[in-house]
Write a protein that holds these residues in place. Structure first.
Motif, short mmCIF file in Angstrom:
data_model
loop_
_atom_site.label_atom_id
_atom_site.label_comp_id
_atom_site.label_asym_id
_atom_site.label_seq_id
_atom_site.Cartn_x
_atom_site.Cartn_y
_atom_site.Cartn_z
N LYS A 191 0.82 -1.21 0.00
CA LYS A 191 0.00 0.00 0.00
C LYS A 191 0.86 1.26 0.00
O LYS A 191 0.35 2.37 -0.21
CB LYS A 191 -0.94 0.02 1.21
N VAL A 192 2.15 1.10 0.27
CA VAL A 192 3.07 2.23 0.23
C VAL A 192 4.25 1.86 -0.66
O VAL A 192 4.49 0.68 -0.95
CB VAL A 192 3.59 2.59 1.64
N ALA A 193 4.97 2.88 -1.10
CA ALA A 193 6.20 2.63 -1.83
C ALA A 193 7.17 1.90 -0.92
O ALA A 193 7.01 1.86 0.30
CB ALA A 193 6.79 3.96 -2.30
N ARG A 194 8.18 1.30 -1.50
CA ARG A 194 9.15 0.54 -0.70
C ARG A 194 9.65 1.37 0.47
O ARG A 194 10.22 2.44 0.30
CB ARG A 194 10.32 0.11 -1.57
N THR A 195 9.38 0.88 1.67
CA THR A 195 9.77 1.57 2.90
C THR A 195 10.50 0.60 3.80
O THR A 195 9.87 -0.24 4.45
CB THR A 195 8.53 2.13 3.63
N PRO A 196 11.82 0.66 3.85
CA PRO A 196 12.55 -0.26 4.73
C PRO A 196 12.26 0.00 6.19
O PRO A 196 12.20 1.15 6.63
CB PRO A 196 14.03 0.02 4.38
#
Length: 249
Positions: A191-196
């Motif tokens: 649901k979000v861009a790649r977020t480490p």
């Protein structure tokens, strides 16, 4: 008599986009109601007015953070004392993020949040605190140079997610766990861009990660966690490197 009834239905009253006829035509007007003196203030606590307050919080939050630039959120307990090694680690993380030209966003409180804000502020970086209205909240810590206090948790969490490109999560309680699972849910469901997401403190997180990767995964309730997006470490510099991986390439 029939003609009089027909004439009554021919009369049309417009209340905004709504059309009213016959017995539905009100005896008051919207402007009259707006300008009338109001002794009863119960309307302040009704849901329609809450919707406007919620909307205002979103507008204020977006306005305050829209030009922030790349940022990483740092979560953790408000109860961590300044003598705790985790406090020192969070301060180091805040400084390293600021040195990389990245804003640090915390919940604005004491403990881990204060430590990360302190590290960022002393390094001359952007130190953001997004506080929450709570009965025993101690307010925004002194190291925040851009702060806002929210009424609603869900508005505040939207700001964390919208404006962060990575997250470092230190040991904490229910609030920290809520923020961790919110992020993990959004990451796993794309649901979000790649977020480490970095979980700092292997001893603290070992039990939770063992349960997730064991019981929960084996029951088929989640997909395997992406090791490139979720990492557990005790190394401050590694935590910063992973958190920055979608910003600095």
């Amino acid at each position: 008599m029939a003609d009089e009834k027909d004439e009554a239905f021919e009369a049309t009253y417009h209340r905004g986009p709504v059309i009213l006829r016959g017995p539905m035509i009100p005896s008051d007007t919207s402007t009259g109601n707006l300008l009338a003196p109001e002794a009863d203030t119960d309307w302040l606590h009704m849901d329609p007015w809450r919707v406007l307050r919620i909307q205002a919080e979103f507008v204020d939050g977006f306005g305050a953070l829209a030009e922030l630039g790349p940022a990483v959120s740092v979560f953790g307990s408000a109860r961590t004392p300044r003598t705790d090694p985790m406090y020192r680690a969070a301060r180091h993380v805040g400084r390293k993020l600021a040195d990389a030209g990245v804003a640090v966003i915390t919940g604005g409180g004491p403990g881990i949040m204060e430590a990360a804000n302190c590290g960022a502020a002393k390094a001359g970086g952007k130190s953001v605190g997004l506080g929450i209205e709570l009965p025993h909240e101690q307010g925004i810590n002194k190291w925040v140079n851009l702060g806002m206090t929210f009424r609603y948790f869900f508005v505040r969490k939207t700001m964390f997610v919208k404006y962060s490109r990575g997250a470092i999560i230190f040991p904490g309680g229910f609030g920290t766990l809520d923020e961790a699972f919110e992020l993990l849910t959004l990451v796993q469901t794309h649901k979000v861009a790649r977020t480490p997401v970095v979980l700092f403190g292997t001893d603290y997180w070992r039990g939770l990660m063992g349960w997730l990767e064991g019981t929960v995964l084996e029951e088929g309730n989640i997909s395997p966690l992406d090791p490139e997006l979720v990492m557990v470490t005790d190394d401050e510099d590694e935590a910063v490197r992973v958190a920055l991986s979608e910003i600095v390439r």
